[in-house]
Each structure stands twice: as structure tokens, then as C-alpha cells.
Design an enzyme around this catalytic site. Structure first.
Site, mmCIF file in Angstrom:
data_model
loop_
_atom_site.group_PDB
_atom_site.id
_atom_site.type_symbol
_atom_site.label_atom_id
_atom_site.label_comp_id
_atom_site.label_asym_id
_atom_site.label_seq_id
_atom_site.Cartn_x
_atom_site.Cartn_y
_atom_site.Cartn_z
ATOM 1 N N HIS A 125 0.764 -1.222 0.029
ATOM 2 C CA HIS A 125 0.064 0.055 0.019
ATOM 3 C C HIS A 125 0.882 1.304 0.066
ATOM 4 O O HIS A 125 0.642 2.351 -0.659
ATOM 5 C CB HIS A 125 -0.816 -0.031 1.008
ATOM 6 C CG HIS A 125 -1.988 -1.062 1.152
ATOM 7 N ND1 HIS A 125 -3.264 -0.871 1.426
ATOM 8 C CD2 HIS A 125 -1.857 -2.578 1.057
ATOM 9 C CE1 HIS A 125 -3.743 -2.115 1.362
ATOM 10 N NE2 HIS A 125 -3.208 -3.021 1.318
ATOM 11 N N ASP B 235 -6.650 4.729 3.512
ATOM 12 C CA ASP B 235 -6.882 3.315 3.375
ATOM 13 C C ASP B 235 -8.042 2.983 4.060
ATOM 14 O O ASP B 235 -8.365 3.773 5.140
ATOM 15 C CB ASP B 235 -5.573 2.615 3.645
ATOM 16 C CG ASP B 235 -5.393 1.786 2.607
ATOM 17 O OD1 ASP B 235 -5.998 1.103 1.914
ATOM 18 O OD2 ASP B 235 -4.091 1.893 2.244
ATOM 19 N N GLN C 54 12.812 -6.578 -8.453
ATOM 20 C CA GLN C 54 11.785 -7.432 -9.225
ATOM 21 C C GLN C 54 11.456 -6.766 -10.568
ATOM 22 O O GLN C 54 11.230 -7.221 -11.603
ATOM 23 C CB GLN C 54 10.231 -7.296 -8.450
ATOM 24 C CG GLN C 54 9.262 -7.918 -9.282
ATOM 25 C CD GLN C 54 8.102 -8.722 -8.168
ATOM 26 O OE1 GLN C 54 8.311 -9.561 -7.530
ATOM 27 N NE2 GLN C 54 6.849 -7.903 -8.354
ATOM 28 N N HIS D 218 1.243 -14.854 -6.871
ATOM 29 C CA HIS D 218 0.264 -15.008 -5.817
ATOM 30 C C HIS D 218 -0.877 -14.080 -6.263
ATOM 31 O O HIS D 218 -1.988 -14.091 -5.899
ATOM 32 C CB HIS D 218 0.488 -14.690 -4.559
ATOM 33 C CG HIS D 218 1.103 -13.181 -4.335
ATOM 34 N ND1 HIS D 218 1.988 -12.630 -5.219
ATOM 35 C CD2 HIS D 218 0.682 -12.365 -3.343
ATOM 36 C CE1 HIS D 218 2.269 -11.423 -4.680
ATOM 37 N NE2 HIS D 218 1.286 -11.037 -3.593
ATOM 38 N N SER E 54 1.733 -7.204 -8.169
ATOM 39 C CA SER E 54 2.469 -8.034 -8.730
ATOM 40 C C SER E 54 1.689 -8.169 -10.238
ATOM 41 O O SER E 54 2.339 -8.367 -11.304
ATOM 42 C CB SER E 54 2.442 -9.360 -8.053
ATOM 43 O OG SER E 54 3.305 -9.378 -6.919
ATOM 44 N N GLU F 151 2.674 -5.221 -12.167
ATOM 45 C CA GLU F 151 3.988 -5.159 -12.547
ATOM 46 C C GLU F 151 4.311 -6.224 -13.605
ATOM 47 O O GLU F 151 5.045 -6.080 -14.643
ATOM 48 C CB GLU F 151 4.953 -5.481 -11.404
ATOM 49 C CG GLU F 151 5.035 -4.230 -10.604
ATOM 50 C CD GLU F 151 5.630 -4.596 -9.117
ATOM 51 O OE1 GLU F 151 6.353 -5.568 -8.880
ATOM 52 O OE2 GLU F 151 5.360 -3.463 -8.182
ATOM 53 N N GLY G 257 -7.081 -13.332 0.611
ATOM 54 C CA GLY G 257 -7.798 -11.850 0.203
ATOM 55 C C GLY G 257 -8.183 -11.598 -1.196
ATOM 56 O O GLY G 257 -8.996 -12.649 -1.619
ATOM 57 N N ASP G 258 -7.683 -10.495 -1.570
ATOM 58 C CA ASP G 258 -8.211 -10.219 -3.241
ATOM 59 C C ASP G 258 -7.507 -11.272 -4.249
ATOM 60 O O ASP G 258 -8.157 -11.304 -5.522
ATOM 61 C CB ASP G 258 -7.940 -8.909 -3.453
ATOM 62 C CG ASP G 258 -6.656 -8.634 -3.570
ATOM 63 O OD1 ASP G 258 -5.616 -9.311 -3.239
ATOM 64 O OD2 ASP G 258 -6.385 -7.285 -3.887
ATOM 65 N N GLN G 259 -6.662 -12.014 -3.801
ATOM 66 C CA GLN G 259 -5.821 -12.745 -4.772
ATOM 67 C C GLN G 259 -6.557 -13.741 -5.732
ATOM 68 O O GLN G 259 -6.481 -13.991 -6.892
ATOM 69 C CB GLN G 259 -4.729 -13.440 -3.895
ATOM 70 C CG GLN G 259 -3.585 -12.226 -3.618
ATOM 71 C CD GLN G 259 -2.583 -12.992 -2.510
ATOM 72 O OE1 GLN G 259 -2.469 -14.075 -2.311
ATOM 73 N NE2 GLN G 259 -2.223 -11.961 -1.543
#
Length: 475
Positions: free
Chosen positions: A22, A126, A341, A356, A361, A364, A379-381
């Protein structure tokens, strides 16, 4: 909005959650607002601020880094300011310390609002920050709520169109069970994640989301109905593709051992494996992933985080199956330290990304057009992965519907499909290229920030008028 196009610049306070997933993208937002002539107060804790990358020169004069000391809480390790510093069993203590920032933030807002020259026009907070929204409300400063991905939010919508239902109504059983803890209010902080969200939302004039219609056309239009607020897209805020920005400020990515190893590999031959830093796999899961990489037979570069349950003194060999590194020495490289990365993903040797499916990610990886092998953790993955699978960007690793477990054969099969199988790979590469057109379109992404900064963050208009103006952005 260019820096000189506004009659008077705004003062915007940005308060991200204490996780680098975040902190970094909302630092990008802060810099982009500053580059448009606005003044930004970016609020976090001292150690987190010290680990941020150096501000871009064009933004630095207008971004103030505001440090609020994190209170000490018994049982929380010293210096544990970001979620990456906090052991899994200490998360509630971290939330308790986080809530201790309420008083210093209230003092910051009172001081800022005491003078019209420094009074904020907007606060952007947030979704855990109920005390930020409360302080903004007290001083009659409108607050915008930062949201997770539209794919996750849409899972709460009851009447989805068919294209969204694939993403939201196919949630496996193990994912459903993972949702239960967000309602738990019996931890050390005394407040559930859901309570935090609703307390924050009720004090906010609108919601802002790091997304756009082009990225999530299936689920984005559902978000205003679920949230009950006008929703403004921020765009994807992709990081600079030069690979030079990182969380602890040390440069020299081109000389990093991982990049030098990639230099010796054929073009498009390597699958990059990185599952984020927030939720480590258990040791047995790490072993299955390792054996799947070995079984797939493709070249790999693995940024491995210490598994859950591994001893502090364990080295790489202790975390991996016996003999793994000896057997795969000519096939892959495993590293447990920091890796650059962005430089890795930009390298010509990388041909796919085992991820994940965290939002950062995904953005990117697709910035460079890499097809994905997807292994969502929490979670949101899961919703993110299903959304990408529908777009034929990649393939999920097969999982047990009941407990979410996976094995080496599922890992190997997914890697081969994405990296080796000619027809399947061509399809995934084409799907990734379509999403790359969204992420890498700098003009389009900057336009979303400009739209947010110009008519929608202008605090000199009333929140009621602004809310009416926002509706077209989400239809």
C-alpha cells in the site's frame, strides 16, 4: 491537470495502510499529484518512511513526509512498523499499535486546520483507517476511502451479470472459509476488519480505487452499488519501469546477482517465481512448489520468502526439499534476499511469472506482458486470479476445493502450459499482451490521475456536487 492549469493548488493528505503493498503505490499517487502542482502530506511511521524510495525530483518539493511514531505494544517486536515486520501471530497487536496513531493524527489535523494556508482540502485514507476519517470529518475536510480490487468487492454483489459471475460466484470452498476471520472482533485490537471498513466508509464522501474500467470491466461497474459511495478510478499507478525504485532505497539493480544470472539465460526461457512478502507458504507447500518447478523442467528464478514455521536460523537448503538445489543447479536459481523485481520482470530472459496475484504483482508482471502461472493465497488474490484467467492471461495451479492444497504435478502442469506448450503459450502470451496495452499505456493511466486531481479532488466544490459529478466515471 498540469501543474499550471489549476487556479490554486490543493493540499491533500494521503494515509496508506502500514504495508509496502500500500505504501509504495500510494507514494506513486502522491508524487503524481505533486507533479501536477498540488501539495501532499504523506503520513506514515518513521521506519516505514525511512525505507521508502527517494522521491522523484519533480515531486519532492511538494511532498511532505509526516512521521507519526507507532506506539509500543507489549508482545509486538521492536521496530515492527510494516506488516512485513510482523509475525503472523502478532497481526492483532500490530492493529492495536496502529490504532494508537489516532491521537497523533488528530493532533496533526488540528494543527493543519488551524491555519487556512495549511488546511487540507482532501484526506485520502486506506480502508482500515476509521480514526483518520473521523478526524477529517471533525474538521469538515472531505475524505476519500481507498478500496481493494474491484474483483474482490464484486464478490459481495448479489445480482452480477454473467461475465462478472465467473469471477465472483466461483469462489472455492477453501476461500469461503478464509473470509471468516475478517469478521472476528475478539483479537487484541477489539475490532474486526469489517468493522474498520464500515466505520471508515461512513465518514467518507467518496471512494477511490487503484483500478480502471479497462482493467476490470467485468467487476468495476458493480463497485458503487456494493460500496454505496461514488467511486473514482485512480488508474493502475504502475511503477516506473526502470527498476530503480525499491522499498529500502538501495540502487544497483543491474549488478544484482539475479540479474547477472538472467544475463546468461536464453530469451523468454525463465519463469520468475515470487509469491509476495506478506503471507509465506508453509514448509510442505514450499516443498511441493519446489518439486513442481523441478518436474516442469523449465528454467526458473525463485524469490523465496522464509516459509511459515521455518526456524529463524534456517538457510535456503533447510527450507527446500533434500537435494533440490543440487539437482536443479543448472536449471534455476533460488534466492531469499531482496531482489530487484522490476529489473527481473523487464529482463529479456523472463518469459513468464508465477505469482500470488496480489494487485501490485499483477500490474508489474503485465506491464511487461508476461503470461501468468497463478497461485493465489488469500484476500483479493483468488478473485484477481479468476479475473485474469477469464482474460486468458494465464492459468491457475490446480487446487483441492476443500482445503486449497496443491501438489507438484499441478504446479508442473500449469508451468508447462504457460511456458512450454506451443498453442497454450501463444494464447496466454496474446492475452497478456492485451492487458499490457492497458497497463503500459502511460497516457491513459496518467489521464485517470489527472481526472481524479482536477474536478474530483477539488475540495473547493462541495462533496454533494462532486458526488453527482462522479457518477459517469463508473457507468
Amino acid at each position: 491537470m498540469d501543474a499550471g492549469s489549476s487556479s490554486s493548488p490543493l493540499h491533500i493528505v494521503v494515509v496508506p495502510w502500514l504495508a509496502f503493498g500500500h505504501l509504495l503505490p500510494y507514494l506513486e499517487l502522491s508524487e503524481r499529484l505533486a507533479e501536477r502542482g498540488h501539495r501532499v502530506s504523506y503520513v506514515s511511521t518513521p521506519r516505514n518512511l525511512a525505507r521508502l524510495p527517494t522521491l522523484r525530483s519533480a515531486a519532492a518539493p511538494r511532498v511532505d513526509l509526516v512521521a507519526l511514531p507507532l506506539p509500543r505494544v507489549d508482545g509486538l517486536p521492536d521496530g515492527a512498523e510494516s506488516t512485513n515486520d510482523v509475525p503472523d501471530d502478532k497481526r492483532e497487536l500490530h492493529f492495536k499499535a496502529f490504532d494508537g496513531l489516532a491521537a497523533p493524527f488528530a493532533a496533526f489535523m488540528a494543527a493543519a486546520c488551524a491555519d487556512e494556508a495549511t488546511r487540507p482540502h482532501w484526506v485520502i485514507a486506506d480502508c482500515f483507517h476509521h480514526w483518520v476519517a473521523a478526524a477529517a470529518f471533525e474538521h469538515k475536510v472531505p475524505c476519500a476511502l481507498l478500496l481493494p480490487t474491484a474483483a474482490l468487492i464484486a464478490t459481495a454483489h448479489r445480482d452480477q451479470p454473467a461475465e462478472a459471475r465467473v469471477v465472483t460466484h466461483t469462489r472455492p470452498r477453501y476461500e469461503e472459509e478464509e473470509v471468516a476471520p475478517i469478521y472476528d472482533d475478539h483479537g487484541a485490537s477489539g475490532m474486526s476488519i469489517v468493522q474498520r471498513f464500515y466505520l471508515t466508509k461512513e465518514k467518507c464522501a467518496l471512494a477511490a480505487i487503484r483500478s480502471c474500467v479497462e482493467w476490470e470491466p467485468e467487476s468495476f461497474p458493480l463497485v458503487p452499488t456494493v460500496i454505496g459511495l461514488p467511486v473514482v478510478p485512480l488508474g493502475l499507478l504502475p511503477p516506473s519501469p526502470d527498476g530503480g525504485r525499491r522499498a529500502d532505497g538501495i540502487n544497483g539493480s543491474a549488478e544484482h546477482a539475479t540479474v547477472r544470472w538472467l544475463d546468461a539465460q536464453p530469451a523468454g526461457s525463465v519463469v520468475y517465481v515470487a509469491l509476495g512478502s506478506e503471507v509465506p507458504l508453509r514448509v510442505e507447500q514450499v516443498h511441493e512448489l519446489a518439486l513442481g518447478l523441478e518436474l516442469a523442467g523449465t528454467r526458473f528464478l525463485w524469490a523465496l520468502r522464509k516459509p511459515s514455521g521455518a526456524a529463524v536460523h534456517d538457510d535456503d537448503a533447510d527450507m527446500l526439499p533434500p537435494g533440490f538445489q543440487e539437482r536443479t543447479g543448472g536449471q534455476g536459481l533460488v534466492t531469499t534476499g531482496w531482489v530487484p523485481q522490476m529489473s527481473i520482470l523487464a529482463h529479456a530472459a523472463v518469459g513468464g511469472f508465477l505469482t500470488h496475484c496480489g494487485r501490485n504483482s499483477l500490474i508489474e508482471g503485465l506491464l511487461f506482458g508476461h503470461p501468468l502461472v497463478m497461485l493465489p493465497i488469500f484476500g483479493d488474490q483468488g478473485p484477481n486470479a479468476r479475473q485474469m484467467e477469464v482474460k486468458k492471461v494465464g492459468l491457475q495451479v490446480a487446487r483441492n476445493e476443500d482445503d486449497g492444497s496443491f501438489d507438484r504435478h499441478g504446479v508442473a502442469s500449469a508451468i508447462r502450459a504457460v511456458m512450454v506448450d506451443g498453442d497454450a503459450r501463444r494464447s496466454f502470451v496474446a492475452g497478456a499482451a492485451k492487458m499490457q496495452e492497458v497497463v503500459a499505456n502511460t497516457e491513459r493511466q496518467e489521464r485517470w490521475v489527472s481526472k481524479f486531481a482536477a474536478p474530483h479532488v477539488n475540495g473547493r466544490k462541495s462533496a454533494k456536487i462532486k458526488s453527482a459529478n462522479l457518477s459517469p466515471l463508473v457507468t
